[in-house]
Write a protein that holds these residues in place. Sequence first.
Motif, PDB file in Angstrom:
ATOM      1  N   LEU A  31       0.833  -1.205   0.000  1.00  0.00           N
ATOM      2  CA  LEU A  31       0.000   0.000   0.000  1.00  0.00           C
ATOM      3  C   LEU A  31       0.867   1.254   0.000  1.00  0.00           C
ATOM      4  O   LEU A  31       0.567   2.238  -0.695  1.00  0.00           O
ATOM      5  CB  LEU A  31      -0.931  -0.004   1.218  1.00  0.00           C
ATOM      6  CG  LEU A  31      -2.052  -1.046   1.215  1.00  0.00           C
ATOM      7  CD1 LEU A  31      -2.766  -1.057   2.562  1.00  0.00           C
ATOM      8  CD2 LEU A  31      -3.058  -0.772   0.091  1.00  0.00           C
ATOM      9  N   ILE A  32       1.958   1.210   0.763  1.00  0.00           N
ATOM     10  CA  ILE A  32       2.868   2.359   0.801  1.00  0.00           C
ATOM     11  C   ILE A  32       3.491   2.582  -0.576  1.00  0.00           C
ATOM     12  O   ILE A  32       3.561   3.710  -1.065  1.00  0.00           O
ATOM     13  CB  ILE A  32       3.965   2.135   1.867  1.00  0.00           C
ATOM     14  CG1 ILE A  32       3.351   2.175   3.265  1.00  0.00           C
ATOM     15  CG2 ILE A  32       5.070   3.179   1.746  1.00  0.00           C
ATOM     16  CD1 ILE A  32       4.272   1.645   4.347  1.00  0.00           C
ATOM     17  N   ASP A  33       3.953   1.485  -1.201  1.00  0.00           N
ATOM     18  CA  ASP A  33       4.540   1.595  -2.534  1.00  0.00           C
ATOM     19  C   ASP A  33       3.553   2.182  -3.545  1.00  0.00           C
ATOM     20  O   ASP A  33       3.951   2.868  -4.493  1.00  0.00           O
ATOM     21  CB  ASP A  33       4.987   0.213  -3.034  1.00  0.00           C
ATOM     22  CG  ASP A  33       6.259  -0.260  -2.345  1.00  0.00           C
ATOM     23  OD1 ASP A  33       6.947   0.583  -1.739  1.00  0.00           O
ATOM     24  OD2 ASP A  33       6.557  -1.464  -2.422  1.00  0.00           O
ATOM     25  N   MET A  34       2.277   1.892  -3.336  1.00  0.00           N
ATOM     26  CA  MET A  34       1.247   2.404  -4.251  1.00  0.00           C
ATOM     27  C   MET A  34       0.877   3.851  -3.940  1.00  0.00           C
ATOM     28  O   MET A  34      -0.022   4.411  -4.562  1.00  0.00           O
ATOM     29  CB  MET A  34      -0.004   1.521  -4.187  1.00  0.00           C
ATOM     30  CG  MET A  34       0.237   0.053  -4.504  1.00  0.00           C
ATOM     31  SD  MET A  34       0.983  -0.261  -6.099  1.00  0.00           S
ATOM     32  CE  MET A  34      -0.430  -0.178  -7.175  1.00  0.00           C
ATOM     33  N   GLY A  35       1.546   4.457  -2.955  1.00  0.00           N
ATOM     34  CA  GLY A  35       1.346   5.883  -2.695  1.00  0.00           C
ATOM     35  C   GLY A  35       0.342   6.203  -1.613  1.00  0.00           C
ATOM     36  O   GLY A  35      -0.063   7.357  -1.455  1.00  0.00           O
ATOM     37  N   ILE A  36      -0.073   5.200  -0.847  1.00  0.00           N
ATOM     38  CA  ILE A  36      -1.041   5.439   0.230  1.00  0.00           C
ATOM     39  C   ILE A  36      -0.266   5.717   1.511  1.00  0.00           C
ATOM     40  O   ILE A  36       0.151   4.804   2.228  1.00  0.00           O
ATOM     41  CB  ILE A  36      -1.997   4.241   0.377  1.00  0.00           C
ATOM     42  CG1 ILE A  36      -2.766   4.030  -0.931  1.00  0.00           C
ATOM     43  CG2 ILE A  36      -2.969   4.454   1.529  1.00  0.00           C
ATOM     44  CD1 ILE A  36      -3.648   2.808  -0.953  1.00  0.00           C
ATOM     45  N   THR A  37      -0.045   7.004   1.788  1.00  0.00           N
ATOM     46  CA  THR A  37       0.733   7.452   2.947  1.00  0.00           C
ATOM     47  C   THR A  37      -0.066   8.501   3.711  1.00  0.00           C
ATOM     48  O   THR A  37      -1.008   9.096   3.169  1.00  0.00           O
ATOM     49  CB  THR A  37       2.077   8.043   2.489  1.00  0.00           C
ATOM     50  OG1 THR A  37       1.819   9.138   1.582  1.00  0.00           O
ATOM     51  CG2 THR A  37       2.930   7.008   1.778  1.00  0.00           C
ATOM     52  N   PRO A  38       0.282   8.758   4.976  1.00  0.00           N
ATOM     53  CA  PRO A  38      -0.460   9.742   5.766  1.00  0.00           C
ATOM     54  C   PRO A  38      -0.531  11.108   5.078  1.00  0.00           C
ATOM     55  O   PRO A  38       0.473  11.619   4.563  1.00  0.00           O
ATOM     56  CB  PRO A  38       0.356   9.827   7.066  1.00  0.00           C
ATOM     57  CG  PRO A  38       1.000   8.491   7.178  1.00  0.00           C
ATOM     58  CD  PRO A  38       1.324   8.087   5.784  1.00  0.00           C
ATOM     59  N   GLY A  39      -1.742  11.656   5.048  1.00  0.00           N
ATOM     60  CA  GLY A  39      -1.951  12.976   4.452  1.00  0.00           C
ATOM     61  C   GLY A  39      -2.441  12.949   3.021  1.00  0.00           C
ATOM     62  O   GLY A  39      -2.899  13.966   2.502  1.00  0.00           O
ATOM     63  N   VAL A  40      -2.355  11.787   2.356  1.00  0.00           N
ATOM     64  CA  VAL A  40      -2.814  11.716   0.963  1.00  0.00           C
ATOM     65  C   VAL A  40      -4.329  11.539   0.936  1.00  0.00           C
ATOM     66  O   VAL A  40      -4.919  10.927   1.831  1.00  0.00           O
ATOM     67  CB  VAL A  40      -2.112  10.555   0.216  1.00  0.00           C
ATOM     68  CG1 VAL A  40      -2.656   9.199   0.631  1.00  0.00           C
ATOM     69  CG2 VAL A  40      -2.271  10.711  -1.296  1.00  0.00           C
ATOM     70  N   ARG A  41      -4.971  12.076  -0.089  1.00  0.00           N
ATOM     71  CA  ARG A  41      -6.436  11.990  -0.215  1.00  0.00           C
ATOM     72  C   ARG A  41      -6.814  10.839  -1.143  1.00  0.00           C
ATOM     73  O   ARG A  41      -6.228  10.669  -2.216  1.00  0.00           O
ATOM     74  CB  ARG A  41      -7.013  13.294  -0.756  1.00  0.00           C
ATOM     75  CG  ARG A  41      -8.552  13.294  -0.828  1.00  0.00           C
ATOM     76  CD  ARG A  41      -9.092  14.689  -1.091  1.00  0.00           C
ATOM     77  NE  ARG A  41      -8.927  15.565   0.059  1.00  0.00           N
ATOM     78  CZ  ARG A  41      -9.745  15.584   1.108  1.00  0.00           C
ATOM     79  NH1 ARG A  41     -10.795  14.759   1.160  1.00  0.00           N
ATOM     80  NH2 ARG A  41      -9.530  16.417   2.097  1.00  0.00           N
ATOM     81  N   ILE A  42      -7.798  10.042  -0.706  1.00  0.00           N
ATOM     82  CA  ILE A  42      -8.297   8.892  -1.466  1.00  0.00           C
ATOM     83  C   ILE A  42      -9.784   9.086  -1.743  1.00  0.00           C
ATOM     84  O   ILE A  42     -10.537   9.511  -0.866  1.00  0.00           O
ATOM     85  CB  ILE A  42      -8.104   7.575  -0.686  1.00  0.00           C
ATOM     86  CG1 ILE A  42      -6.619   7.260  -0.527  1.00  0.00           C
ATOM     87  CG2 ILE A  42      -8.786   6.421  -1.381  1.00  0.00           C
ATOM     88  CD1 ILE A  42      -6.351   5.963   0.204  1.00  0.00           C
TER      89      ILE A  42
END
Length: 851
Positions: A31-42
């Motif tokens: 998930l991190i590699d796919m860009g899901i990190t704290p502060g990002v909007r989904i």
Amino acid sequence: MSNRTLAMLNKLESGVVASISGNDEKLKHRLIDMGITPGVRITLEHVAPMGDPLEITVRGYTLSLRRADAENIVLVEKDNEESFLDSLKKRRDKLIKSAKAELETFAKLDISDKATRKEAVKLTEFLTDDCDINSDCPKCSKNFISKSIKHDDQTAEKDPIHIALAGNPNCGKTTLFNALTGAREYVGNWPGVTVEKKEGRIISAKRCESEEGYCTHGHPMVLVDLPGIYSLSPHSMEEIIARRFIIEESPAAIINIVDATNLEHNLYLSVQLLELGVPMVIALNMMDEVEKRGDTIDHIELSKRLGVPIVAISAKTGKGVDALVASAQKLINAAHIQHHLGYNVEPDIFYDDFTHVMHHKIGNIIAPYAEKAKLPLHFCEIKLMERDSLVIEALNMPTDVMQRVERIIDEYSKKLGFEDTETLIADSRYAFIENAVAASYIRSEKSRSISAKIDKIVTNKFLALPIFVLIMMLIFSLTFSTVGAFLSDVFEVLIANFTDVLRTGLEGISVAPWLINLICDGIIAGVGGVLTFLPQIAILFFMLSLLEDSGYMARIAFIMDKPMRKIGLSGKSIIPLLMGFGCTVPAAMGSRALENENDKRMTILLLPFMSCSAKLPVYALIAGAFFSKGNALVVLALYLIGILSGIVSGALFKKTIFKSKESQFLIELPPYRMPTTKATLIHVWERVKHFLVKAGTIILLMSVVLWFLMSFTFGLQMTDDPSQSIIGVIGSIIAPIFTPTGFPYWQAAVALIVGGIVAKEAVVSSLAMFYGFAEGAGAGKVFEILSQDFTTASAFSFLVFVLLYVPCFAAITTMKAELRSTKHWLFSIAFQLVFAYVASTIAYAAFNLLS
């Protein structure tokens, strides 16, 4: 802590990520590699027809994941989003400010970093200018490279220069590989097509230095196409293969292909590749699609920010490809002149000052171990902060040294308030990328993309499955009833006429009767009988290619994930299973894209139930003769029986040999693209060529051998009675085994054995030779001859056996290699034979009962 998760969002609702919870470390890293990190909007865009999985957008691209995994993505409470983002920014700013003072400890290093960065940017500007590397250029300080560095290379001129081609899945990497090398690798619009590295000589540049291909200082340039990966983390076999090649094989340069329509996510791999210290040029692909959207990318500005040359291209049309090769040659020349030391921008620009300080502290400790392991120091520093197991193992540090490193890593994570340091590193990389993209990418104000609009229909709760079924019915109709049937009839007539003309000509020049019999009734009857069905095979592959190239295949995985889970598989397994309708060999190899070993093995075990195209000639022959009015429905029924058998077997395997935790389903959904004529024709031709090669070699040889075995007795006396021949006697011994299935005849037994060993198409050749009907004979004539032994019930039973028993020898050997387990391989062979025998017996009894 917030109780709100991604799984709680309503359709088209968005939220800000607070953290990733749960104990599944592999899922967390992915998930991190796919860009899901704290502060990002989904944003939750869509839900699959059966309520799972979910389709989301993050960082400008579309991703699918299961609802259970979405529950691990904790979101900030809606009312607290603004304060959370503000708090996160203030905490980071405070640490960065305090780190600036600490950087003075590394003053010399920092000055060196800045000097390296400045030199790299200057060299990048030179490489992006359209000028000769050895000529004077006013933009780059008159012969910049040769002026500043002496050329002293004594390497052998014949040694090839290897260039690694790296990029995300589905970014156009294989298309570019084909464009540069003239190769004919298959291109598909879904993740995981390339599952092993391929090599090819670069030949397509206009400014070639030799007739054979593009050279640099007399060295041929060889392009190595690596598997598509999202990062250099050791979480999948593809990532490990690509990473080991770049580190251990030391390519002269990297061509990093980046999807310009998904820039932010693709550049995440780019910044990691730069940390390896290998000269790199970025191929900014799909620029034609960016322009169609009305967007603009200033690739020169982006190039300066990354400190690496960027060339705008469209691999599909070939635009910019020659400029890319020229830029790569300049890059290699620069490294060549510098004794292959290469250059790149100092990777510290990708990280904030706090991260910068911490990784330099680690570097001071591990430098001798990195040098001994022959690994780039900066790469090791960052990978240790990510707790990369492969790097820890490679450095082989004493326990006390590792403990010192661990204390620095713990200090790093605690000060930022996160336990997972990989999240912090990823977040720092993405922060840099966001700034670089913001400064170079101007987006238009157009409405939602065409892909989103199409998804509204093809993944709709009520329409998705009917659309999928209709598409498959259309494919079967075109293949077996309408176009395919017409073209096969034309081929039959042409081959029959050719045989008659050849027989007459041979008789006219008094050729020995036995030789005429061998040529006309042996070779042509065998090979020609198979070639009759070539149009149907070509049409099937053409239709499957359209599904793959358009991007719809990935949506099938999205739609089918929940039902696939009922038999213990991920929705990703649907891709190799659908490939199995074409050929079991590439389908088994395609299973490498599955991360879970049980998923992979179970998928391979189920592949033989997916009726490969080699079985089409058998279906067309028998169904055309015994079910002339409903042959398309019979063939469709066979495919459905195969699928149902796979489902039953999968459910059985799930409760017995593959009892384990559910695998992940995390897949990028590529945008819909119009399939190109060239790519589609390449795919069809490659499969048709494979079929023709088999017909011209294996089946031809088998036809000659069968003719001999059918024409001679054990005493090597020629005979006109096939039942007294060598093959007839052997078949008569085996035939009684098939009494319960309804076809206890030596001809049928031998045809099945030959088909199982050589190729499924050989079943048709064998029956044509054994029963003595011409390959151009119509359905009525074939029925008249075969009905002497077969009834309608036994004909259907025979088709069921052909459908379900073991695949050809090539497929069996490929399955053995991919299963990497002799036990599972032997089990698959035994299971297929028993299952086919039982199912065929049931089909025969049921058909008779219903009749």
